[in-house]
Design a protein around this motif. Sequence first.
Motif, PDB file in Angstrom:
ATOM      1  N   GLU A  83       0.719  -1.021   0.056  1.00 19.70           N
ATOM      2  CA  GLU A  83      -0.015  -0.052   0.166  1.00 19.70           C
ATOM      3  C   GLU A  83       0.867   1.172   0.158  1.00 19.70           C
ATOM      4  O   GLU A  83       0.558   2.234  -0.675  1.00 19.70           O
ATOM      5  CB  GLU A  83      -0.814  -0.066   1.216  1.00 19.70           C
ATOM      6  CG  GLU A  83      -1.808   1.252   1.278  1.00 19.70           C
ATOM      7  CD  GLU A  83      -3.150   1.163   2.186  1.00 19.70           C
ATOM      8  OE1 GLU A  83      -2.990  -0.041   2.930  1.00 19.70           O
ATOM      9  OE2 GLU A  83      -4.008   2.031   1.978  1.00 19.70           O
ATOM     10  N   GLN A  88      -8.684   4.110  -2.027  1.00 14.79           N
ATOM     11  CA  GLN A  88      -9.540   3.773  -3.277  1.00 14.79           C
ATOM     12  C   GLN A  88      -8.796   3.417  -4.398  1.00 14.79           C
ATOM     13  O   GLN A  88      -8.780   2.314  -5.041  1.00 14.79           O
ATOM     14  CB  GLN A  88     -10.553   4.446  -3.563  1.00 14.79           C
ATOM     15  CG  GLN A  88     -11.663   4.052  -4.574  1.00 14.79           C
ATOM     16  CD  GLN A  88     -12.392   2.688  -4.287  1.00 14.79           C
ATOM     17  OE1 GLN A  88     -12.316   2.272  -3.155  1.00 14.79           O
ATOM     18  NE2 GLN A  88     -12.558   2.010  -5.419  1.00 14.79           N
ATOM     19  N   ARG A 147      -6.610   0.295  -4.132  1.00 15.38           N
ATOM     20  CA  ARG A 147      -7.483  -0.841  -4.548  1.00 15.38           C
ATOM     21  C   ARG A 147      -7.660  -1.231  -5.923  1.00 15.38           C
ATOM     22  O   ARG A 147      -7.320  -2.059  -6.156  1.00 15.38           O
ATOM     23  CB  ARG A 147      -8.922  -0.877  -3.538  1.00 15.38           C
ATOM     24  CG  ARG A 147      -8.605  -1.037  -2.392  1.00 15.38           C
ATOM     25  CD  ARG A 147      -9.974  -1.030  -1.555  1.00 15.38           C
ATOM     26  NE  ARG A 147      -9.894  -0.325  -0.220  1.00 15.38           N
ATOM     27  CZ  ARG A 147     -10.561   0.836   0.110  1.00 15.38           C
ATOM     28  NH1 ARG A 147     -11.519   1.337  -0.589  1.00 15.38           N
ATOM     29  NH2 ARG A 147     -10.519   1.293   1.200  1.00 15.38           N
ATOM     30  N   LEU A 156      -6.573  -7.730  -2.515  1.00 14.80           N
ATOM     31  CA  LEU A 156      -6.531  -6.732  -1.640  1.00 14.80           C
ATOM     32  C   LEU A 156      -5.860  -7.198   0.047  1.00 14.80           C
ATOM     33  O   LEU A 156      -5.203  -6.188   0.413  1.00 14.80           O
ATOM     34  CB  LEU A 156      -7.987  -6.190  -1.194  1.00 14.80           C
ATOM     35  CG  LEU A 156      -8.795  -5.742  -2.300  1.00 14.80           C
ATOM     36  CD1 LEU A 156     -10.356  -5.163  -1.703  1.00 14.80           C
ATOM     37  CD2 LEU A 156      -7.800  -4.525  -2.964  1.00 14.80           C
TER      38      LEU A 156
END
Length: 269
Positions: free
Chosen positions: A113, A133, A136, A146
């Motif tokens: 991330e 978002q 993702r 995810l």
Amino acid sequence: MTEALLDAREVSKTYHRRAGVFQRDAGTIRAVDQVTLSLTAGDTLGLVGESGCGKTTLAKILVGLVAPTAGAVFIRGQSAARASRSKRLSLKRAVQFVFQDPMNSLNPRMTVEETLSEPLAIHGLAHGDARRQRVRELLARVQLPLTHAGRLPRELSGGERQRVGMARALAVDPEVLICDEPIASLDVSVGAQILELLRGLCAQQRTALLFISHDLRAVASLCHRVAVMKEGRLIESGPTEALLTHPRHPYTELLIRAATLDLDTPTSK
Ligand SMILES: Nc1ncnc2c1ncn2[C@@H]1O[C@H](COP(=O)(O)OP(=O)(O)OP(=O)(O)O)[C@@H](O)[C@H]1O
Ligand SMILES: [Mg+2]
């Protein structure tokens, strides 16, 4: 005339060999030798050639990671090397690179991330929830679950790391994407999905692609044009179909024959 997104004019890179036990006269090596190429929107160019012929060095020159010893690179007609800092940032955003070796190109201390958020932060593209978002979406695009968002590079397989590298490059919506052996470390089905992703990107968003690969079949299925590199030089280039059916250079012929033999071998996967 369509403006070139990326234009390399007679770029060369000479490395100085380090003297060692086996070689007293170190000398120099011309890793890239007067290469000229250009990419416009929607272009897909495959770059093939034997190991050590200079493909990665050329790619690094194109994205500004290696300064050419001679020649120049222009992004939308402008030289990133000579641009102001803010201009350079926007030019750099336009051309993104997926590294051949994702283990060395990902920060070992950053989670997936964080790795994908970083370019968004650098280019001020999304904040807070929108950024999460976006991360993702990027994971979904490269078919990573995810649940991998919190993992470190060492907790991923080689193929997964390669896809994180691809997602990182896609994060900033590049106009030109340079992929260095993007499917070499992937199994056949994931490799095929990545090829599909690249195909969609080029067709729908008109992203220009430089696809470096040993896999002539993958190149033929994806690229409109092929360039053949040997000992630092581009020895032949042209539309894929013409180049594969009527190669002009004996070396190109050899590459084609090797790929065909590989296809015909019963033990080949
Ligand atoms: N930093 C460096 N210092 C010295 N020589 C280098 C350096 N990087 C590359 N070379 C040399 O330049 C030549 C081209 O290397 P490059 O990595 O561009 O080849 P390549 O076509 O990408 O090969 P491969 O298919 O194995 O990835 C090689 O002879 C290599 O040994
Ligand atoms: Mg390489």
